[in-house]
Design a protein around this motif. Structure first.
Motif, short mmCIF file in Angstrom:
data_model
loop_
_atom_site.label_atom_id
_atom_site.label_comp_id
_atom_site.label_asym_id
_atom_site.label_seq_id
_atom_site.Cartn_x
_atom_site.Cartn_y
_atom_site.Cartn_z
N TYR A 398 117.07 -50.24 -62.94
CA TYR A 398 117.21 -51.67 -62.69
C TYR A 398 117.32 -51.87 -61.19
O TYR A 398 117.56 -50.93 -60.42
N ARG A 399 117.19 -53.10 -60.73
CA ARG A 399 117.27 -53.39 -59.31
C ARG A 399 118.66 -53.05 -58.77
O ARG A 399 119.67 -53.23 -59.44
N VAL A 400 118.70 -52.59 -57.53
CA VAL A 400 119.95 -52.19 -56.88
C VAL A 400 120.66 -53.44 -56.38
O VAL A 400 120.10 -54.22 -55.61
N LEU A 401 121.91 -53.60 -56.78
CA LEU A 401 122.67 -54.80 -56.44
C LEU A 401 123.84 -54.53 -55.52
O LEU A 401 124.28 -55.41 -54.78
N TYR A 402 124.40 -53.33 -55.58
CA TYR A 402 125.62 -53.02 -54.83
C TYR A 402 125.40 -51.77 -54.00
O TYR A 402 124.72 -50.83 -54.43
N THR A 414 125.14 -46.52 -54.57
CA THR A 414 124.45 -47.72 -55.02
C THR A 414 124.77 -47.97 -56.48
O THR A 414 124.92 -47.03 -57.27
N GLY A 415 124.87 -49.24 -56.82
CA GLY A 415 125.11 -49.63 -58.19
C GLY A 415 124.02 -50.58 -58.66
O GLY A 415 123.50 -51.39 -57.87
N ALA A 416 123.66 -50.49 -59.92
CA ALA A 416 122.57 -51.30 -60.45
C ALA A 416 122.91 -51.78 -61.85
O ALA A 416 123.92 -51.37 -62.45
#
Length: 450
Positions: A398-402, A414-416
């Motif tokens: 999924y797209r990386v958000l954090y 990184t968190g997604a």
């Protein structure tokens, strides 16, 4: 009585056969300096007769040549700059007769010093100054810069169930004490990087879900923003809640510390400035954004606060023409700078720790650009279209958000929305680059944070 020591040190000269003509020897010997008196001279003139030129294979001519020393210097200089003179191997010559009538070998014209052609150095290595300080007209090749290698896969993966797939939240932060805080649902978990141990810090229960986390610059204080608009302050070392601060009407998605001052940005479009030493929940309110505040960052000198919002704005502190990226200071409740070049939400914000007023901001999916600003002169310095990525780090589905960086600056996490946290060693130190082991190599594999 005669002084024996004096007579031995200065013997008498033989009588001059012609008394009328003064003798040159008498003139020289007529002066006898005192043995206790030192003679000083302003220069030293060497005698060539005492020089042993045989050591250097230099033939000594019968006639003194004033240009011999100059020729030797020229030979040395030519050898140092252009390399040695190639000499053919020694061959027997019939017309050369040695001692006792034996035929000898004809010696070539030898240089004073021997240099092998394999050890010839570049001209710039002989210069008494660095490449950056060259004299005009001296050209040397530029050093080859080796590109930095970025690992394309994570060295550690943590399963993070209930990690929200929401671009406007900030649910991951890495402290100066090397502890990673992660908001999962209504709970906050702490992962200790040094030991790999996971601790559950709190469960908000009736206060809603976690919408942001932010460590204090020093110490073990952690601020937690909630979906109900409150901000909780926790002492992570004792797993104890210190206080709860109200003020926002909607969720708190961004937090930023500056010493004892804590800023919180909310979906209600406002930023609240809080002093954790004061009894009041907040000391001032900053208004200007027209949509949710999703990015906050204080400068390293604590003079300026940059904020980014879903209205595609980054606020700084100089002009008031447009409203995308805002910059604020401690003396006004209105932004002193506004930048409108981004065309998507501005969540990524960073100040330079080395140069005052240098600010970087990143836009969302529709923007894909990192822009650099000088808030001191209110100028847009440059823009870099990243295509959403600079180096491709493969792993998330999924797209990386954090994203957060370790305190040593070598690792990012990184968190997604795929509910995983992935650790990448993207800025390794030279020491770790030369070894096969990586940071956290002892805990390789996939584990769970809750």
């Amino acid at each position: 009585m005669d002084n024996p020591s004096s007579s031995s040190m200065h013997p008498q000269s033989p009588p001059n056969p012609n008394p009328k003509t003064p003798s040159k020897t008498n003139l020289i010997n007529s002066y006898h300096p005192s043995p206790s008196r030192s003679i000083y001279s302003d220069r030293f003139i060497p005698s060539r007769s005492s020089s042993n030129f045989a050591l250097f294979d230099l033939p000594l001519s019968n006639k003194e040549d004033s240009n011999s020393s100059s020729n030797a210097y020229t030979c040395l200089l030519r050898t140092a700059l252009f390399g040695p003179v190639v000499v053919s191997p020694v061959t027997p010559e019939k017309n050369v007769v040695g001692v006792n009538g034996r035929r000898g070998l004809k010696r070539p014209n030898c240089n004073i010093f021997r240099y092998k052609t394999e050890t010839r150095q570049r001209l710039d290595s002989l210069l008494p100054f660095g490449v950056d300080d060259q004299l005009p007209g001296v050209v040397s090749p530029n050093p080859v810069k080796i590109p930095r290698k970025v690992p394309k896969s994570p060295y550690k993966v943590l399963d993070a169930p209930a990690l929200q797939d929401d671009f406007y939240l900030n649910l991951v932060d890495w402290s100066s004490q090397n502890v990673l805080a992660v908001g999962l649902g209504s709970c906050v978990y702490l992962w200790h990087a040094s030991s790999g141990k996971v601790v559950k810090l709190c469960d908000l229960e009736n206060d809603g879900d976690v919408s942001s986390v932010g460590w204090a610059q020093r110490g073990t204080h952690l601020a937690i923003g909630t979906s109900n608009g409150n901000v909780q302050l926790w002492d992570a070392s004792h797993s104890k809640r210190i206080r709860t601060m109200e003020g926002h009407r909607l969720r708190v998605g961004a937090l930023a510390w500056s010493s004892s001052q804590l800023s919180s940005g909310s979906r209600d479009k406002s930023i609240l400035q809080r002093d954790i030493r004061a009894q009041e929940d907040y000391i001032s309110k900053l208004s200007g954004h027209k949509s949710e505040v999703c990015g906050l960052k204080w400068s390293y000198d604590s003079r300026e606060l940059a904020s980014g919002g879903n209205d595609n704005r980054v606020f700084s502190h100089i002009n008031l023409d447009d409203d995308q990226l805002f910059v604020w200071n401690n003396h006004s409740t209105q932004p002193i700078l506004k930048y409108c070049e981004h065309i998507a939400a501005v969540k990524a914000i960073a100040w330079s720790p080395h140069l005052h007023g240098l600010l970087a901001s990143g836009g969302g999916t529709a923007d894909r650009c990192i822009r650099f600003w000088n808030t001191t002169t209110n100028t847009h310095l440059s823009c870099m279209d990243t295509g959403s990525q600079i180096a491709t780090l493969t792993g998330h589905t999924y797209r990386v958000l954090y994203l957060a960086m370790s305190p040593d600056g070598q690792t990012i996490v990184t968190g997604a929305g795929d509910e995983t946290l992935r650790f990448w060693n993207v800025f390794p130190s030279p020491k770790s680059q030369n070894t096969k082991s990586e940071i956290g190599a002892s805990s390789l594999g996939r584990t769970q944070i809750r």
